[in-house]
Design an enzyme around this catalytic site. Structure first.
Site, PDB file in Angstrom:
ATOM      1  N   SER A   1       0.855  -1.193   0.000  1.00 48.50           N
ATOM      2  CA  SER A   1       0.000   0.000   0.000  1.00 48.50           C
ATOM      3  C   SER A   1       0.883   1.233   0.000  1.00 48.50           C
ATOM      4  CB  SER A   1      -0.880   0.025   1.250  1.00 48.50           C
ATOM      5  OG  SER A   1      -1.332   1.340   1.490  1.00 48.50           O
TER       6      SER A   1
ATOM      7  N   HIS B   1      -1.225  -1.273  -4.329  1.00 46.03           N
ATOM      8  CA  HIS B   1      -2.486  -0.918  -3.684  1.00 46.03           C
ATOM      9  C   HIS B   1      -2.519   0.585  -3.423  1.00 46.03           C
ATOM     10  CE1 HIS B   1      -5.983  -1.908  -1.094  1.00 46.03           C
ATOM     11  NE2 HIS B   1      -5.542  -0.989  -0.274  1.00 46.03           N
TER      12      HIS B   1
ATOM     13  N   ASP C   1      -4.681   3.697  -1.822  1.00 46.13           N
ATOM     14  CA  ASP C   1      -5.747   4.028  -0.871  1.00 46.13           C
ATOM     15  C   ASP C   1      -6.288   5.430  -1.086  1.00 46.13           C
ATOM     16  OD1 ASP C   1      -3.842   2.162   1.393  1.00 46.13           O
ATOM     17  OD2 ASP C   1      -5.908   1.662   0.821  1.00 46.13           O
TER      18      ASP C   1
ATOM     19  N   MET D   1      -8.822   8.221   0.007  1.00 44.30           N
ATOM     20  CA  MET D   1      -9.606   8.595   1.198  1.00 44.30           C
ATOM     21  C   MET D   1     -10.156  10.012   1.026  1.00 44.30           C
ATOM     22  SD  MET D   1      -7.087   7.111   4.152  1.00 44.30           S
ATOM     23  CE  MET D   1      -6.433   5.447   4.066  1.00 44.30           C
TER      24      MET D   1
ATOM     25  N   HIS E   1      -8.373   1.229  -3.893  1.00 40.49           N
ATOM     26  CA  HIS E   1      -9.271   0.999  -2.755  1.00 40.49           C
ATOM     27  C   HIS E   1      -9.963   2.325  -2.427  1.00 40.49           C
ATOM     28  CE1 HIS E   1      -9.492  -0.059   1.855  1.00 40.49           C
ATOM     29  NE2 HIS E   1     -10.677   0.038   1.303  1.00 40.49           N
TER      30      HIS E   1
ATOM     31  N   MET F   1     -12.096   4.537  -0.334  1.00 41.23           N
ATOM     32  CA  MET F   1     -12.703   4.789   0.985  1.00 41.23           C
ATOM     33  C   MET F   1     -13.369   6.154   0.892  1.00 41.23           C
ATOM     34  SD  MET F   1      -9.546   3.250   3.156  1.00 41.23           S
ATOM     35  CE  MET F   1      -8.460   3.392   1.725  1.00 41.23           C
TER      36      MET F   1
ATOM     37  N   MET G   1     -11.283  -5.803   5.558  1.00 41.19           N
ATOM     38  CA  MET G   1     -10.476  -4.854   6.320  1.00 41.19           C
ATOM     39  C   MET G   1     -10.120  -5.493   7.667  1.00 41.19           C
ATOM     40  SD  MET G   1     -10.038  -2.337   4.363  1.00 41.19           S
ATOM     41  CE  MET G   1      -9.027  -1.514   5.586  1.00 41.19           C
TER      42      MET G   1
ATOM     43  N   GLY H   1      -8.512   4.055   7.278  1.00 42.06           N
ATOM     44  CA  GLY H   1      -8.186   5.468   7.444  1.00 42.06           C
ATOM     45  C   GLY H   1      -6.711   5.728   7.653  1.00 42.06           C
ATOM     46  N   PHE H   2      -5.975   4.729   8.161  1.00 43.41           N
ATOM     47  CA  PHE H   2      -4.560   4.950   8.469  1.00 43.41           C
ATOM     48  C   PHE H   2      -3.744   3.674   8.295  1.00 43.41           C
ATOM     49  CE2 PHE H   2      -5.513   9.056  10.095  1.00 43.41           C
ATOM     50  CZ  PHE H   2      -6.791   8.942  10.629  1.00 43.41           C
TER      51      PHE H   2
ATOM     52  N   ASP I   1      -6.575  -6.446   4.160  1.00 43.51           N
ATOM     53  CA  ASP I   1      -6.017  -5.094   4.198  1.00 43.51           C
ATOM     54  C   ASP I   1      -5.952  -4.552   5.620  1.00 43.51           C
ATOM     55  OD1 ASP I   1      -6.936  -1.945   2.512  1.00 43.51           O
ATOM     56  OD2 ASP I   1      -5.088  -2.636   3.461  1.00 43.51           O
ATOM     57  N   GLY I   2      -4.699  -4.394   6.107  1.00 41.63           N
ATOM     58  CA  GLY I   2      -4.518  -3.770   7.412  1.00 41.63           C
ATOM     59  C   GLY I   2      -3.767  -4.656   8.386  1.00 41.63           C
ATOM     60  N   GLY I   3      -2.572  -4.181   8.805  1.00 37.84           N
ATOM     61  CA  GLY I   3      -1.812  -4.913   9.813  1.00 37.84           C
ATOM     62  C   GLY I   3      -1.214  -6.219   9.333  1.00 37.84           C
TER      63      GLY I   3
ATOM     64  N   GLY J   1       1.341  -2.135   3.985  1.00 36.90           N
ATOM     65  CA  GLY J   1       1.936  -0.812   3.839  1.00 36.90           C
ATOM     66  C   GLY J   1       3.184  -0.692   4.686  1.00 36.90           C
ATOM     67  N   SER J   2       2.998  -0.458   5.977  1.00 31.27           N
ATOM     68  CA  SER J   2       4.143  -0.228   6.875  1.00 31.27           C
ATOM     69  C   SER J   2       5.098  -1.412   6.878  1.00 31.27           C
ATOM     70  CB  SER J   2       3.632   0.077   8.287  1.00 31.27           C
ATOM     71  OG  SER J   2       2.629  -0.852   8.659  1.00 31.27           O
TER      72      SER J   2
HETATM   73  C1  DX5 Z   1      -6.088   1.597   5.603  1.00 32.80           C
HETATM   74  C2  DX5 Z   1      -5.693   1.199   4.212  1.00 32.80           C
HETATM   75  C3  DX5 Z   1      -4.602   0.170   4.163  1.00 32.80           C
HETATM   76  C4  DX5 Z   1      -3.314   0.591   4.876  1.00 32.80           C
HETATM   77  C5  DX5 Z   1      -2.514  -0.640   5.240  1.00 32.80           C
HETATM   78  O1  DX5 Z   1      -7.293   2.250   5.593  1.00 32.80           O
HETATM   79  O2  DX5 Z   1      -6.809   0.732   3.487  1.00 32.80           O
HETATM   80  O3  DX5 Z   1      -4.339  -0.190   2.825  1.00 32.80           O
HETATM   81  O4  DX5 Z   1      -2.577   1.440   4.086  1.00 32.80           O
HETATM   82  O5  DX5 Z   1      -1.380  -0.255   5.951  1.00 32.80           O
HETATM   83  P1  DX5 Z   1      -0.673  -1.224   7.005  1.00 32.80           P
HETATM   84  O6  DX5 Z   1      -0.233  -2.436   6.229  1.00 32.80           O
HETATM   85  O7  DX5 Z   1       0.449  -0.412   7.514  1.00 32.80           O
HETATM   86  O8  DX5 Z   1      -1.695  -1.575   8.040  1.00 32.80           O
HETATM   87 ZN    ZN Z   2      -6.375  -0.165   1.494  1.00 30.22          ZN
END
Ligand code: DX5
Ligand code: ZN
Length: 228
Positions: A11, A36, A38, A40, A69, A71, A140, A145-146, A176-178, A198-199
């Site tokens: 991401s 990916h 995002d 927002m 994606h 949002m 999700m 959002g982050f 998606d997420g963590g 992402g991270s």
């Molecule tokens: C959050 C996004 C994700 C996010 C994932 O709303 O949809 O795609 O960037 O980031 P990590 O992998 O760091 O949780």
């Molecule tokens: Zn996403």
């Protein structure tokens, strides 16, 4: 051709915003499968990122799949613009409005693959009547959002149930997420095949030093494959 091989989709929310084009080229060169993106709107989620113009700007820097994606709410007024920007997959949230069936129709009508994203608090009862409308379901595993949030383990059971519902339909299950080397095997064992990270992908690297991107991608892929 549809396949359920593990796909890693970094991401770019965790990338250097001043260098999106080079970051996309770097993660592809380091072995990612999809990119990916995002989107927002500061309304559906409490954060604002970018829109169709940014997607169009990075498109020439992405050889593979651009996985957008959304949002945002409403979704329908923007579908054509994201498709025209070159999105291969466009995911809309089930919670984004009362007419998700129409939104999914419009996404396919615009020539993109249709994705359905579901927040952690949302059940899968409503997915039944949408299975023939989608090419991907995005579960999700954080509240959207982050980036950098903690993985919500209660969603693993949702993935397992979705996988059973899908049967042999050509529908990807995206997480998606963590996602990390620790959480990736849990969702793959439950039936997921597309892993957004992402991270966990961008940590420790940069456009000038992309090698850590590759090491991070390989670590997630190896951990995921070990669960198959
Ligand atoms: C959050 C996004 C994700 C996010 C994932 O709303 O949809 O795609 O960037 O980031 P990590 O992998 O760091 O949780
Ligand atoms: Zn996403």
């Amino acid at each position: 051709m549809f396949d359920r091989k593990i796909k890693i989709a970094p991401s770019i929310l965790s990338a250097d915003f001043a260098n999106f084009g080079q970051e996309c080229e770097a993660i592809e060169a380091q072995g990612c499968d999809w990119v990916h993106v995002d989107v927002m709107d500061g309304h559906f989620v409490p954060n604002i990122t970018f829109g169709p113009a940014m997607c169009a700007a990075i498109r020439p820097h992405i050889k593979g799949v651009m996985d957008v994606h959304l949002m945002i709410a409403p979704v329908d007024p923007y579908i054509e613009a994201f498709a025209a920007a070159g999105a291969d997959v466009i995911s809309a949230h089930l919670e984004a409005g009362p007419h998700i069936h129409r939104s999914l129709q419009a996404i396919r009508g615009a020539g993109a693959k249709a994705g359905l994203a579901i927040n952690p608090g949302t059940g899968i009862e409503d997915v039944d009547y949408l299975l023939d409308m989608v090419d991907l379901i995005c579960v999700m595993t954080v509240n959207p959002g982050f980036g950098g949030q903690k993985f919500i383990h209660s969603q693993i059971d949702k993935v397992r149930k979705l996988r059973a519902m899908i049967g042999d339909r050509p529908i990807h299950i995206e997480i998606d997420g963590g996602v990390t080397p620790e959480t990736a095997p849990l969702v793959v064992a439950a039936g997921a095949d597309v892993l957004v990270a992402g991270s966990a992908v961008f940590k420790g690297g940069s456009v000038a030093n992309p090698a850590p991107y590759g090491a991070n991608i390989r670590a997630i892929r190896a951990a995921a494959k070990a669960a198959l």
